[in-house]
Motif scaffolding. Structure first.
Motif, PDB file in Angstrom:
ATOM      1  N   TYR A  46      18.585 -21.423  -6.764  1.00 45.44           N
ATOM      2  CA  TYR A  46      19.303 -20.579  -5.819  1.00 45.44           C
ATOM      3  C   TYR A  46      20.755 -21.034  -5.706  1.00 45.44           C
ATOM      4  CZ  TYR A  46      14.617 -19.373  -4.189  1.00 45.44           C
ATOM      5  OH  TYR A  46      13.309 -18.959  -4.116  1.00 45.44           O
ATOM      6  N   LEU A  47      21.646 -20.075  -5.598  1.00 45.33           N
ATOM      7  CA  LEU A  47      23.018 -20.376  -5.208  1.00 45.33           C
ATOM      8  C   LEU A  47      23.025 -20.411  -3.687  1.00 45.33           C
ATOM      9  CD1 LEU A  47      26.001 -20.731  -5.989  1.00 45.33           C
ATOM     10  CD2 LEU A  47      26.205 -18.231  -6.038  1.00 45.33           C
ATOM     11  N   ASP A  48      23.465 -21.532  -3.117  1.00 44.40           N
ATOM     12  CA  ASP A  48      23.265 -21.744  -1.682  1.00 44.40           C
ATOM     13  C   ASP A  48      24.523 -21.430  -0.874  1.00 44.40           C
ATOM     14  OD1 ASP A  48      22.415 -22.413   0.775  1.00 44.40           O
ATOM     15  OD2 ASP A  48      22.101 -24.547   0.366  1.00 44.40           O
ATOM     16  N   PHE A  49      24.574 -20.217  -0.329  1.00 38.48           N
ATOM     17  CA  PHE A  49      25.651 -19.830   0.583  1.00 38.48           C
ATOM     18  C   PHE A  49      25.121 -19.829   2.025  1.00 38.48           C
ATOM     19  CE2 PHE A  49      29.154 -17.553  -2.080  1.00 38.48           C
ATOM     20  CZ  PHE A  49      29.139 -18.592  -2.990  1.00 38.48           C
ATOM     21  N   CYS A  50      24.093 -20.640   2.250  1.00 35.54           N
ATOM     22  CA  CYS A  50      23.595 -20.896   3.606  1.00 35.54           C
ATOM     23  C   CYS A  50      23.973 -22.316   4.010  1.00 35.54           C
ATOM     24  CB  CYS A  50      22.072 -20.721   3.631  1.00 35.54           C
ATOM     25  SG  CYS A  50      21.267 -21.370   5.103  1.00 35.54           S
ATOM     26  N   THR A  51      23.832 -23.240   3.047  1.00 39.54           N
ATOM     27  CA  THR A  51      24.173 -24.669   3.229  1.00 39.54           C
ATOM     28  C   THR A  51      23.626 -25.245   4.533  1.00 39.54           C
ATOM     29  OG1 THR A  51      26.384 -24.056   4.110  1.00 39.54           O
ATOM     30  CG2 THR A  51      26.257 -24.663   1.780  1.00 39.54           C
ATOM     31  N   MET A 101      17.878 -13.244  -1.411  1.00 38.25           N
ATOM     32  CA  MET A 101      17.097 -14.437  -1.755  1.00 38.25           C
ATOM     33  C   MET A 101      16.260 -14.191  -3.014  1.00 38.25           C
ATOM     34  SD  MET A 101      14.534 -16.456   0.794  1.00 38.25           S
ATOM     35  CE  MET A 101      15.874 -16.743   1.911  1.00 38.25           C
ATOM     36  N   GLU A 102      15.679 -13.001  -3.114  1.00 43.84           N
ATOM     37  CA  GLU A 102      14.896 -12.677  -4.315  1.00 43.84           C
ATOM     38  C   GLU A 102      15.756 -12.777  -5.570  1.00 43.84           C
ATOM     39  OE1 GLU A 102      13.212  -8.784  -3.737  1.00 43.84           O
ATOM     40  OE2 GLU A 102      12.155  -9.473  -1.924  1.00 43.84           O
ATOM     41  N   GLN A 103      17.045 -12.455  -5.422  1.00 45.82           N
ATOM     42  CA  GLN A 103      17.967 -12.533  -6.563  1.00 45.82           C
ATOM     43  C   GLN A 103      18.513 -13.946  -6.768  1.00 45.82           C
ATOM     44  OE1 GLN A 103      18.722 -10.252  -8.845  1.00 45.82           O
ATOM     45  NE2 GLN A 103      17.239  -8.897  -7.872  1.00 45.82           N
ATOM     46  N   GLY A 104      18.092 -14.884  -5.907  1.00 44.17           N
ATOM     47  CA  GLY A 104      18.544 -16.261  -6.072  1.00 44.17           C
ATOM     48  C   GLY A 104      19.841 -16.582  -5.351  1.00 44.17           C
ATOM     49  N   LEU A 105      20.100 -15.877  -4.252  1.00 47.03           N
ATOM     50  CA  LEU A 105      21.286 -16.188  -3.439  1.00 47.03           C
ATOM     51  C   LEU A 105      20.846 -16.379  -1.987  1.00 47.03           C
ATOM     52  CD1 LEU A 105      24.393 -16.377  -2.995  1.00 47.03           C
ATOM     53  CD2 LEU A 105      24.324 -13.907  -2.489  1.00 47.03           C
ATOM     54  N   GLU A 152      31.460 -19.693  -8.845  1.00 45.00           N
ATOM     55  CA  GLU A 152      30.242 -19.571  -8.026  1.00 45.00           C
ATOM     56  C   GLU A 152      30.328 -18.362  -7.089  1.00 45.00           C
ATOM     57  OE1 GLU A 152      29.222 -24.358  -8.213  1.00 45.00           O
ATOM     58  OE2 GLU A 152      30.428 -23.577  -6.557  1.00 45.00           O
ATOM     59  N   ILE A 153      31.528 -18.079  -6.601  1.00 43.01           N
ATOM     60  CA  ILE A 153      31.701 -16.884  -5.768  1.00 43.01           C
ATOM     61  C   ILE A 153      31.452 -15.622  -6.582  1.00 43.01           C
ATOM     62  CG2 ILE A 153      33.480 -15.504  -4.611  1.00 43.01           C
ATOM     63  CD1 ILE A 153      34.494 -18.234  -3.471  1.00 43.01           C
ATOM     64  N   ASP A 154      31.964 -15.605  -7.817  1.00 43.35           N
ATOM     65  CA  ASP A 154      31.718 -14.443  -8.679  1.00 43.35           C
ATOM     66  C   ASP A 154      30.218 -14.283  -8.935  1.00 43.35           C
ATOM     67  OD1 ASP A 154      34.417 -14.257  -8.663  1.00 43.35           O
ATOM     68  OD2 ASP A 154      34.726 -14.824 -10.763  1.00 43.35           O
ATOM     69  N   GLU A 155      29.560 -15.420  -9.104  1.00 43.92           N
ATOM     70  CA  GLU A 155      28.101 -15.384  -9.325  1.00 43.92           C
ATOM     71  C   GLU A 155      27.390 -14.810  -8.092  1.00 43.92           C
ATOM     72  OE1 GLU A 155      26.465 -19.243 -10.418  1.00 43.92           O
ATOM     73  OE2 GLU A 155      24.436 -18.552  -9.963  1.00 43.92           O
ATOM     74  N   PHE A 167      28.546 -12.637  -5.971  1.00 40.16           N
ATOM     75  CA  PHE A 167      28.744 -11.178  -5.943  1.00 40.16           C
ATOM     76  C   PHE A 167      27.873 -10.493  -6.989  1.00 40.16           C
ATOM     77  CE2 PHE A 167      32.104 -12.034  -3.045  1.00 40.16           C
ATOM     78  CZ  PHE A 167      32.218 -10.883  -2.290  1.00 40.16           C
ATOM     79  N   ALA A 168      27.728 -11.130  -8.143  1.00 36.43           N
ATOM     80  CA  ALA A 168      26.850 -10.547  -9.171  1.00 36.43           C
ATOM     81  C   ALA A 168      25.411 -10.459  -8.650  1.00 36.43           C
ATOM     82  CB  ALA A 168      26.920 -11.381 -10.465  1.00 36.43           C
ATOM     83  N   LYS A 169      24.981 -11.499  -7.960  1.00 37.90           N
ATOM     84  CA  LYS A 169      23.604 -11.504  -7.408  1.00 37.90           C
ATOM     85  C   LYS A 169      23.453 -10.459  -6.308  1.00 37.90           C
ATOM     86  CE  LYS A 169      22.553 -16.417  -8.376  1.00 37.90           C
ATOM     87  NZ  LYS A 169      21.713 -16.189  -9.547  1.00 37.90           N
ATOM     88  N   MET A 170      24.457 -10.352  -5.442  1.00 39.14           N
ATOM     89  CA  MET A 170      24.376  -9.339  -4.377  1.00 39.14           C
ATOM     90  C   MET A 170      24.349  -7.941  -4.987  1.00 39.14           C
ATOM     91  SD  MET A 170      26.561 -10.685  -1.084  1.00 39.14           S
ATOM     92  CE  MET A 170      28.123 -11.045  -1.860  1.00 39.14           C
TER      93      MET A 170
END
Ligand SMILES: *Cc1c(COP(=O)(O)O)cnc(C)c1O
Length: 412
Positions: free
Chosen positions: A38-43, A374-378, A400-403, A405-408
Motif C-alpha cells: 500500500y502507498l500510505d497517505f494515512c501515516t 484501499m482496494e487499489q493499494g492507497l 509517489e504523489i503521481d502514483e 493519483f494513478a491509484k485514485m
C-alpha cells in the motif's frame, strides 16, 4: 486464532476497523499480512511524519533503548531538557516552557489545566476564578473527559454526560459571533489553526487575528491545538505562522507527528509576564501537574530524531512543494467526484461533491471512497462525512504523489 477473531473476542469494539492487517512499513509504503503493498497517505493519521522506519528514528530508538528506557520525572532527564530547548528555540521561537505528555488529548488537558490556573491567578473583579474555555464548531481535541468536553461535536460526546463543565462553543471562522461567546467566566480561547478531524478546515487569518485581539482585550489565553497540524505538517513548523505569523499565542499543544510513531505529546506555555512579578508559565508550578511516562529518555530521543530530520531536511518547505504537486495533479485530473482540495501543506482534504457517491451501507461517502482507494493499494483517511484526507509522510516524493493519483483514478 485470526487477528480479526481476537479483535472480536478481546478488544473493545470502539473503532470501525478496515479488514487489512499491516505488518511492515518502509518510507511511504506499508505491507499487509498477505504481502499486498500500500502507498500510505494515512501515516497513522499524520503520525509517521518522516515515513515508516526511517533509519534515523530506528537508530535513535534502538540506541536509547539499549542505554536507558525510563526514569522518573523526579530526576533530571537530559533527553527531555534538550528536546524542550529545541522545541522552544528552533520551532516556537517565543520564550516559554514545555510539559511532556504521551498523547494529544493529554497535552490538551494540560493546556486546559493551565487556563484554569490562570483563571485562579487572575480572577474576576470580585475574586471569582474564571474557568470557561471557548472552543469551536467541528473542532477535535481528543477523547479524555477534558478534551472531549472541549470538542464541539455532539457525536464525540454522545452518551457521556454529564460532561466536564467549563466549555462554550462558538462557530469556527465566524468573526462576528466571537465576541458574543464571552462571559465573565471566560478565561481562554482554544482552537486548531487547521482543523483536521473536523473536515480539514483552515482558519482564516482574519479569524485568528480577531481571536488574538479579543484575547488581548479581555485578558484571555489564546491556546492553539496543533496536535495534527504542527511540526511541518501544514508546510510550516508552526501551523498558525502559516496563517497569521505576527500572532503570539499563550499555549500550544502537539503530539501525532512529533514522535513519528513513538507515543509522545507536549504543550508549551509562554514565559510572558501576566503581572509585574509573574510569568504565565510559572502558574504551572511544582505539584500542579504530572505524568509518570511523560518525557522519558526513550520518547524524547525518538522525538528529537524526528524533529532533527524535519529541520535538517527542510521538510516543512518540502511539504509546500508537494502540496503544489498535489494541487497540480488535482487540476489536471478528469473526474467528477471531488470539487476541491482543502487544507495546507500535507494536511489536505478532497471535498466530495454532494450526491456524487452512493455510500456503502452504514458508511459515509468518505468512508466509502477510502475503502475503494484501499482496494487499489492507497491508504487515505476520512475527515468528517464528505472529505477524504491525504496525509502523506512529509518526505513523500513527487513520484509517489503521481502514483497516488494513478491509484485514485483506477479506483474511480
Ligand atoms: C488527534 C488529535 C487530538 C488527540 O490526540 P490523541 O493523541 O489521539 O489523544 C487532539 N487534537 C487534534 C487536533 C488532533 O488531531
Amino acid at each position: 486464532m485470526s487477528t480479526a477473531a481476537d479483535f472480536q473476542n478481546y478488544v473493545l469494539p470502539t473503532y470501525g476497523r478496515f479488514p487489512i492487517v499491516p505488518v511492515k512499513g518502509s518510507g511511504a509504503y506499508l505491507w499487509d499480512d498477505a504481502g499486498k503493498k500500500y502507498l500510505d497517505f494515512c501515516t497513522g493519521i499524520a503520525v509517521c511524519s518522516i515515513g515508516h522506519c526511517h533509519p534515523a528514528l530506528t537508530a535513535a530508538i534502538t540506541q536509547q533503548a539499549a542505554e536507558l528506557l525510563h526514569v522518573s520525572n523526579l530526576y533530571q532527564i537530559p533527553q527531555q531538557a534538550k528536546l524542550a530547548r529545541s522545541i522552544v528555540e528552533d520551532h516556537v521561537k517565543i520564550p516559554g516552557k514545555i510539559f511532556f505528555s504521551n498523547s494529544g488529548a493529554e497535552a490538551n488537558d494540560g493546556m486546559i489545566k493551565t487556563a484554569r490556573r490562570f483563571g485562579h491567578a487572575q480572577p474576576q473583579a470580585d475574586g471569582t476564578p474564571r474557568f470557561e474555555v471557548i472552543t469551536f464548531s467541528q473542532s477535535f481535541h481528543g477523547r479524555t473527559l477534558g478534551s472531549m468536553a472541549a470538542t464541539a461535536q455532539a457525536k464525540i460526546q454522545e452518551g457521556f454526560s454529564p460532561l466536564l463543565p467549563g466549555f462554550r462553543y462558538a462557530p469556527f471562522n465566524d468573526v462576528d459571533t466571537l465576541h458574543a461567546a464571552l462571559s465573565p467566566n471566560t478565561v481562554a480561547l482554544m482552537l486548531e489553526p487547521i482543523q483536521g478531524e473536523g473536515g480539514v478546515n483552515v482558519a482564516t487569518p482574519e479569524f485568528l487575528r480577531a481571536a488574538a485581539k479579543l484575547a488581548q482585550e479581555h485578558n484571555l489565553l489564546l491556546m492553539f491545538d496543533e496536535v495534527q497540524a504542527g511540526f511541518g505538517r501544514c508546510g510550516h513548523a508552526m501551523a498558525w505562522r502559516a496563517l497569521a505569523p505576527e500572532i503570539e499565542p499563550d499555549c500550544i499543544s502537539w503530539a501525532k507527528g512529533m514522535g513519528g510513531g513513538f507515543p509522545i505529546g507536549c504543550f508549551w506555555v509562554s514565559d510572558r509576564k501576566i503581572n509585574d512579578s509573574t510569568t504565565l508559565s510559572s502558574v504551572m508550578g511544582p505539584g500542579s501537574h504530572g505524568s509518570t511516562y511523560g518525557g522519558t529518555p526513550l520518547a524524547c530521543a525518538a522525538s528529537q530524531a524526528v524533529l532533527d530530520v524535519i529541520l535538517k531536511e527542510n521538510l516543512a518547505d518540502h511539504a509546500v512543494a508537494m502540496e503544489k504537486q498535489i494541487r497540480l495533479r488535482f487540476q489536471e485530473w478528469q473526474q467528477h467526484l471531488f470539487t476541491s482540495v482543502k487544507g495546507m501543506g500535507l494536511l489536505l482534504g478532497l471535498s466530495i461533491r454532494p450526491d456524487a457517491v452512493t455510500p456503502a451501507e452504514g458508511k459515509t461517502p468518505a468512508q466509502t471512497l477510502v475503502a475503494r482507494f484501499m482496494e487499489q493499494g492507497l491508504l487515505t483517511v476520512p475527515a468528517g462525512p464528505d472529505v477524504v484526507r491525504l496525509l502523506p509522510p512529509l518526505n513523500v516524493t513527487a513520484a509517489e504523489i503521481d502514483e497516488a493519483f494513478a491509484k485514485m483514478n483506477a479506483a474511480l
